[in-house]
Design a protein around this motif. Sequence first.
Motif, PDB file in Angstrom:
ATOM      1  N   GLU A   1      75.143  19.767-177.847  1.00  0.00           N
ATOM      2  CA  GLU A   1      74.282  18.858-178.608  1.00  0.00           C
ATOM      3  C   GLU A   1      73.848  17.668-177.749  1.00  0.00           C
ATOM      4  OE1 GLU A   1      76.331  18.362-182.222  1.00  0.00           O
ATOM      5  OE2 GLU A   1      74.803  17.018-183.029  1.00  0.00           O
ATOM      6  N   ILE A   2      74.778  17.189-176.919  1.00  0.00           N
ATOM      7  CA  ILE A   2      74.491  15.992-176.124  1.00  0.00           C
ATOM      8  C   ILE A   2      74.870  16.260-174.666  1.00  0.00           C
ATOM      9  CG2 ILE A   2      75.065  13.540-175.806  1.00  0.00           C
ATOM     10  CD1 ILE A   2      75.788  13.622-178.878  1.00  0.00           C
ATOM     11  N   LYS A   3      73.922  15.947-173.765  1.00  0.00           N
ATOM     12  CA  LYS A   3      74.190  16.184-172.330  1.00  0.00           C
ATOM     13  C   LYS A   3      73.905  14.924-171.525  1.00  0.00           C
ATOM     14  CE  LYS A   3      72.753  21.005-172.735  1.00  0.00           C
ATOM     15  NZ  LYS A   3      71.860  22.068-172.285  1.00  0.00           N
ATOM     16  N   PHE A   4      74.818  14.656-170.592  1.00  0.00           N
ATOM     17  CA  PHE A   4      74.619  13.533-169.674  1.00  0.00           C
ATOM     18  C   PHE A   4      74.625  14.063-168.244  1.00  0.00           C
ATOM     19  CE2 PHE A   4      76.783  11.487-173.311  1.00  0.00           C
ATOM     20  CZ  PHE A   4      75.868  10.481-173.581  1.00  0.00           C
ATOM     21  N   PHE A   5      73.910  13.336-167.374  1.00  0.00           N
ATOM     22  CA  PHE A   5      73.977  13.608-165.942  1.00  0.00           C
ATOM     23  C   PHE A   5      74.129  12.265-165.254  1.00  0.00           C
ATOM     24  CE2 PHE A   5      72.667  14.415-161.650  1.00  0.00           C
ATOM     25  CZ  PHE A   5      73.088  15.712-161.391  1.00  0.00           C
ATOM     26  N   LEU A   6      75.245  12.064-164.539  1.00  0.00           N
ATOM     27  CA  LEU A   6      75.496  10.771-163.892  1.00  0.00           C
ATOM     28  C   LEU A   6      75.107  10.821-162.412  1.00  0.00           C
ATOM     29  CD1 LEU A   6      78.940   9.588-165.329  1.00  0.00           C
ATOM     30  CD2 LEU A   6      76.709   9.617-166.398  1.00  0.00           C
ATOM     31  N   THR A   7      74.547   9.707-161.936  1.00  0.00           N
ATOM     32  CA  THR A   7      74.195   9.623-160.512  1.00  0.00           C
ATOM     33  C   THR A   7      74.712   8.300-159.942  1.00  0.00           C
ATOM     34  OG1 THR A   7      72.111   8.445-160.861  1.00  0.00           O
ATOM     35  CG2 THR A   7      71.999  10.843-160.892  1.00  0.00           C
ATOM     36  N   ALA A   8      74.767   8.220-158.609  1.00  0.00           N
ATOM     37  CA  ALA A   8      75.102   6.969-157.909  1.00  0.00           C
ATOM     38  C   ALA A   8      74.727   7.175-156.450  1.00  0.00           C
ATOM     39  CB  ALA A   8      76.590   6.651-158.028  1.00  0.00           C
ATOM     40  N   ASN A   9      74.543   6.067-155.707  1.00  0.00           N
ATOM     41  CA  ASN A   9      74.223   6.266-154.290  1.00  0.00           C
ATOM     42  C   ASN A   9      75.503   6.641-153.517  1.00  0.00           C
ATOM     43  OD1 ASN A   9      75.567   3.955-153.222  1.00  0.00           O
ATOM     44  ND2 ASN A   9      73.854   2.680-153.859  1.00  0.00           N
ATOM     45  N   ASN A  10      75.297   7.090-152.261  1.00  0.00           N
ATOM     46  CA  ASN A  10      76.422   7.649-151.486  1.00  0.00           C
ATOM     47  C   ASN A  10      77.556   6.662-151.282  1.00  0.00           C
ATOM     48  OD1 ASN A  10      75.174  10.037-151.339  1.00  0.00           O
ATOM     49  ND2 ASN A  10      74.407   9.786-149.250  1.00  0.00           N
ATOM     50  N   GLU A  11      77.207   5.376-151.041  1.00  0.00           N
ATOM     51  CA  GLU A  11      78.264   4.411-150.777  1.00  0.00           C
ATOM     52  C   GLU A  11      79.092   4.146-152.037  1.00  0.00           C
ATOM     53  OE1 GLU A  11      76.965   1.018-148.510  1.00  0.00           O
ATOM     54  OE2 GLU A  11      78.873   0.034-148.993  1.00  0.00           O
ATOM     55  N   THR A  12      78.395   3.977-153.154  1.00  0.00           N
ATOM     56  CA  THR A  12      79.123   3.752-154.419  1.00  0.00           C
ATOM     57  C   THR A  12      80.071   4.921-154.684  1.00  0.00           C
ATOM     58  OG1 THR A  12      77.141   2.714-155.308  1.00  0.00           O
ATOM     59  CG2 THR A  12      78.845   3.291-156.903  1.00  0.00           C
ATOM     60  N   LYS A  13      79.556   6.143-154.504  1.00  0.00           N
ATOM     61  CA  LYS A  13      80.367   7.335-154.796  1.00  0.00           C
ATOM     62  C   LYS A  13      81.630   7.350-153.926  1.00  0.00           C
ATOM     63  CE  LYS A  13      77.059  10.430-154.235  1.00  0.00           C
ATOM     64  NZ  LYS A  13      76.327  11.690-154.226  1.00  0.00           N
TER      65      LYS A  13
ATOM     66  N   GLU B   1      82.563  13.518-146.007  1.00  0.00           N
ATOM     67  CA  GLU B   1      83.103  14.652-146.776  1.00  0.00           C
ATOM     68  C   GLU B   1      82.382  14.838-148.108  1.00  0.00           C
ATOM     69  OE1 GLU B   1      87.590  14.656-144.891  1.00  0.00           O
ATOM     70  OE2 GLU B   1      87.326  14.080-146.992  1.00  0.00           O
ATOM     71  N   LEU B   2      82.110  13.704-148.779  1.00  0.00           N
ATOM     72  CA  LEU B   2      81.426  13.809-150.079  1.00  0.00           C
ATOM     73  C   LEU B   2      80.009  14.346-149.898  1.00  0.00           C
ATOM     74  CD1 LEU B   2      82.415  10.700-152.237  1.00  0.00           C
ATOM     75  CD2 LEU B   2      83.437  12.943-152.157  1.00  0.00           C
ATOM     76  N   ASN B   3      79.313  13.860-148.833  1.00  0.00           N
ATOM     77  CA  ASN B   3      77.948  14.345-148.573  1.00  0.00           C
ATOM     78  C   ASN B   3      77.937  15.850-148.348  1.00  0.00           C
ATOM     79  OD1 ASN B   3      76.813  11.877-148.842  1.00  0.00           O
ATOM     80  ND2 ASN B   3      76.709  11.431-146.647  1.00  0.00           N
ATOM     81  N   GLU B   4      78.917  16.293-147.545  1.00  0.00           N
ATOM     82  CA  GLU B   4      78.992  17.719-147.220  1.00  0.00           C
ATOM     83  C   GLU B   4      79.246  18.536-148.497  1.00  0.00           C
ATOM     84  OE1 GLU B   4      82.038  20.686-144.966  1.00  0.00           O
ATOM     85  OE2 GLU B   4      82.166  18.569-144.408  1.00  0.00           O
ATOM     86  N   ARG B   5      80.165  18.025-149.315  1.00  0.00           N
ATOM     87  CA  ARG B   5      80.539  18.733-150.550  1.00  0.00           C
ATOM     88  C   ARG B   5      79.360  18.758-151.542  1.00  0.00           C
ATOM     89  NH1 ARG B   5      84.410  17.611-154.930  1.00  0.00           N
ATOM     90  NH2 ARG B   5      85.142  15.644-154.060  1.00  0.00           N
ATOM     91  N   ASP B   6      78.700  17.588-151.703  1.00  0.00           N
ATOM     92  CA  ASP B   6      77.562  17.522-152.634  1.00  0.00           C
ATOM     93  C   ASP B   6      76.444  18.458-152.192  1.00  0.00           C
ATOM     94  OD1 ASP B   6      78.839  15.747-154.233  1.00  0.00           O
ATOM     95  OD2 ASP B   6      77.781  13.968-153.518  1.00  0.00           O
ATOM     96  N   LYS B   7      76.207  18.487-150.870  1.00  0.00           N
ATOM     97  CA  LYS B   7      75.132  19.340-150.344  1.00  0.00           C
ATOM     98  C   LYS B   7      75.435  20.804-150.675  1.00  0.00           C
ATOM     99  CE  LYS B   7      72.646  20.301-146.120  1.00  0.00           C
ATOM    100  NZ  LYS B   7      72.874  20.386-144.699  1.00  0.00           N
ATOM    101  N   ARG B   8      76.723  21.182-150.477  1.00  0.00           N
ATOM    102  CA  ARG B   8      77.111  22.563-150.754  1.00  0.00           C
ATOM    103  C   ARG B   8      76.955  22.873-152.249  1.00  0.00           C
ATOM    104  NH1 ARG B   8      82.278  22.513-149.477  1.00  0.00           N
ATOM    105  NH2 ARG B   8      81.953  22.458-147.239  1.00  0.00           N
ATOM    106  N   ASP B   9      77.390  21.933-153.100  1.00  0.00           N
ATOM    107  CA  ASP B   9      77.324  22.169-154.554  1.00  0.00           C
ATOM    108  C   ASP B   9      75.869  22.217-155.057  1.00  0.00           C
ATOM    109  OD1 ASP B   9      80.068  22.112-154.460  1.00  0.00           O
ATOM    110  OD2 ASP B   9      80.275  20.110-155.328  1.00  0.00           O
ATOM    111  N   LEU B  10      74.985  21.450-154.378  1.00  0.00           N
ATOM    112  CA  LEU B  10      73.579  21.402-154.793  1.00  0.00           C
ATOM    113  C   LEU B  10      72.782  22.618-154.336  1.00  0.00           C
ATOM    114  CD1 LEU B  10      72.824  17.675-153.948  1.00  0.00           C
ATOM    115  CD2 LEU B  10      72.230  18.717-156.128  1.00  0.00           C
ATOM    116  N   THR B  11      73.181  23.178-153.194  1.00  0.00           N
ATOM    117  CA  THR B  11      72.336  24.226-152.603  1.00  0.00           C
ATOM    118  C   THR B  11      72.871  25.638-152.808  1.00  0.00           C
ATOM    119  OG1 THR B  11      73.476  23.887-150.507  1.00  0.00           O
ATOM    120  CG2 THR B  11      71.385  22.723-150.792  1.00  0.00           C
ATOM    121  N   ARG B  12      74.060  25.782-153.411  1.00  0.00           N
ATOM    122  CA  ARG B  12      74.602  27.147-153.589  1.00  0.00           C
ATOM    123  C   ARG B  12      73.716  27.923-154.573  1.00  0.00           C
ATOM    124  NH1 ARG B  12      79.509  24.624-156.886  1.00  0.00           N
ATOM    125  NH2 ARG B  12      78.523  24.576-158.929  1.00  0.00           N
TER     126      ARG B  12
END
Length: 220
Positions: free
Chosen positions: A138-150, A173-184
């Motif tokens: 019924e309700i969906k959220f998507f959270l974002t933040a810049n790389n440094e905050t994350k 490490e987070l950049n690498e992980r996010d890239k993998r999760d976004l592009t799989r």
Amino acid sequence: MLIITIDGPSGVGKGTLAVNLAEELRLNYLNSGSIYRSIAYIAEINSINLNNTEELINIGSSIIFNIKPDSHDVEIIYEGKKINNFIFSEETAKRASKISSNKKLRLSLVSIQRSFAKEPGLIAEGRDMGSVIFPNAEIKFFLTANNETKAKRRLNQLKEKGINVSLTQLIDELNERDKRDLTRKASPLIIPDDALVIETDNKSIKDVKKEAIKHINNCN
Ligand code: DC
């Protein structure tokens, strides 16, 4: 049944928001990342190759998730032992991200994730909650933040758990992980069409929670 999904990359505060909302609204809670992390951890300690789909699926079906009534706490049990405290390292997260691109493994985990949806409702957080696991939420959220905050948020969370890493190492490490999760190919991290995007930079958890509650009330 009320289902609220919270998706987003690592370090945006999904977990904190999810636990806060689950407590305030008295709903059940699914931390889907803990499932991938648990499988990655068990594979690691048993020296199982991360490409061995059959073994990974076997591990997934052997893990027991004990949902405690009236609590967002879920005991993760493997071969009679509670493994919750062993799955938080960035190394385990990296392995979790690697195995999570495995389509067959993901498919094998759909029903366990959906089984968390019990009365009076569920807050589900992860990468594909609103897009794949609970598309009719019924309700969906998507959270974002810049790389440094994350990275800073993750650093604090890890410190609280007694794990020390450097900020620059964590950003990489987070950049690498996010890239993998976004592009799989299998269930990549996407913003579901009907999700409210909350940008969390320079916001406290109280601010983010307030925005989320306002949206939930508007949807009712
Ligand atoms: O949320 P987390 O950082 O604990 O997740 C660890 C990894 O697990 C993440 O990098 C990708 C994977 N994951 C996933 O593919 N799908 C989910 N719904 C949750 C996590």
